[in-house]
Motif scaffolding. Structure first.
Motif, mmCIF file in Angstrom:
data_model
loop_
_atom_site.group_PDB
_atom_site.id
_atom_site.type_symbol
_atom_site.label_atom_id
_atom_site.label_comp_id
_atom_site.label_asym_id
_atom_site.label_seq_id
_atom_site.Cartn_x
_atom_site.Cartn_y
_atom_site.Cartn_z
ATOM 1 N N GLU A 76 0.813 -1.219 0.000
ATOM 2 C CA GLU A 76 0.000 0.000 0.000
ATOM 3 C C GLU A 76 0.846 1.269 0.000
ATOM 4 O O GLU A 76 0.532 2.222 -0.695
ATOM 5 N N LEU A 77 1.922 1.276 0.757
ATOM 6 C CA LEU A 77 2.772 2.473 0.834
ATOM 7 C C LEU A 77 4.104 2.271 0.109
ATOM 8 O O LEU A 77 5.033 3.060 0.281
ATOM 9 N N GLY A 78 4.186 1.221 -0.715
ATOM 10 C CA GLY A 78 5.429 0.920 -1.427
ATOM 11 C C GLY A 78 5.728 1.943 -2.505
ATOM 12 O O GLY A 78 4.840 2.589 -3.055
ATOM 13 N N THR A 79 7.003 2.065 -2.809
ATOM 14 C CA THR A 79 7.478 3.034 -3.790
ATOM 15 C C THR A 79 7.785 2.345 -5.121
ATOM 16 O O THR A 79 8.409 1.287 -5.149
ATOM 17 N N VAL A 80 7.353 2.965 -6.200
ATOM 18 C CA VAL A 80 7.703 2.491 -7.537
ATOM 19 C C VAL A 80 9.104 3.004 -7.841
ATOM 20 O O VAL A 80 9.354 4.212 -7.814
ATOM 21 N N GLU A 81 10.016 2.081 -8.107
ATOM 22 C CA GLU A 81 11.403 2.450 -8.377
ATOM 23 C C GLU A 81 11.529 3.037 -9.791
ATOM 24 O O GLU A 81 10.724 2.724 -10.668
ATOM 25 N N PRO A 82 12.555 3.862 -10.034
ATOM 26 C CA PRO A 82 12.721 4.477 -11.355
ATOM 27 C C PRO A 82 12.757 3.469 -12.506
ATOM 28 O O PRO A 82 12.137 3.696 -13.547
#
Length: 116
Positions: A76-82
């Motif tokens: 839910e709070l995960g970050t999409v990496e570049p």
């Protein structure tokens, strides 16, 4: 203050999210490929995760002709990496829908709507 549903969204693991998305995909007649990872031990004793896919490739690729869909799973709070964003962008530019799915997307029935 978070609702009980929002707390559940935050507690869901990516693995559990994957299982639920794939269950729905099968139910709606999609075939899939999953970019799996494996844990390997190096000669120096350290462990690392490896995959045969290019760095950033989406977690799930679904096909139900005439449609294809790429999904990057995130907590839910995960970050999409570049690198992940780069792949999602390129796939979308090639007219292959590529999206990020989070636990709240299951609860709010967005995943079902996309897979129908």
């Amino acid at each position: 203050t978070l609702t009980e549903d929002e707390c559940g969204d935050r507690a869901m693991t990516e693995r559990n999210l994957q299982d639920r998305v794939l269950y729905r995909a099968k139910k709606f007649g999609w075939r899939y490929a999953h970019a799996g990872r494996g844990l390997v031990e190096r000669e120096d004793g350290t462990k690392t995760m490896i995959t045969s896919m290019a760095p950033g490739w989406p977690d799930i690729f679904l096909v139900r002709p005439p449609r294809a869909l790429a999904i990057e799973l995130k907590r839910e709070l995960g970050t999409v990496e570049p690198e992940q964003l780069d792949w999602l962008t390129m796939l979308n530019e090639c007219s292959i829908p590529a999206i990020v799915v989070r636990p709240s997307d299951l609860r709010l029935k967005r995943v079902d709507a996309i897979l129908r």
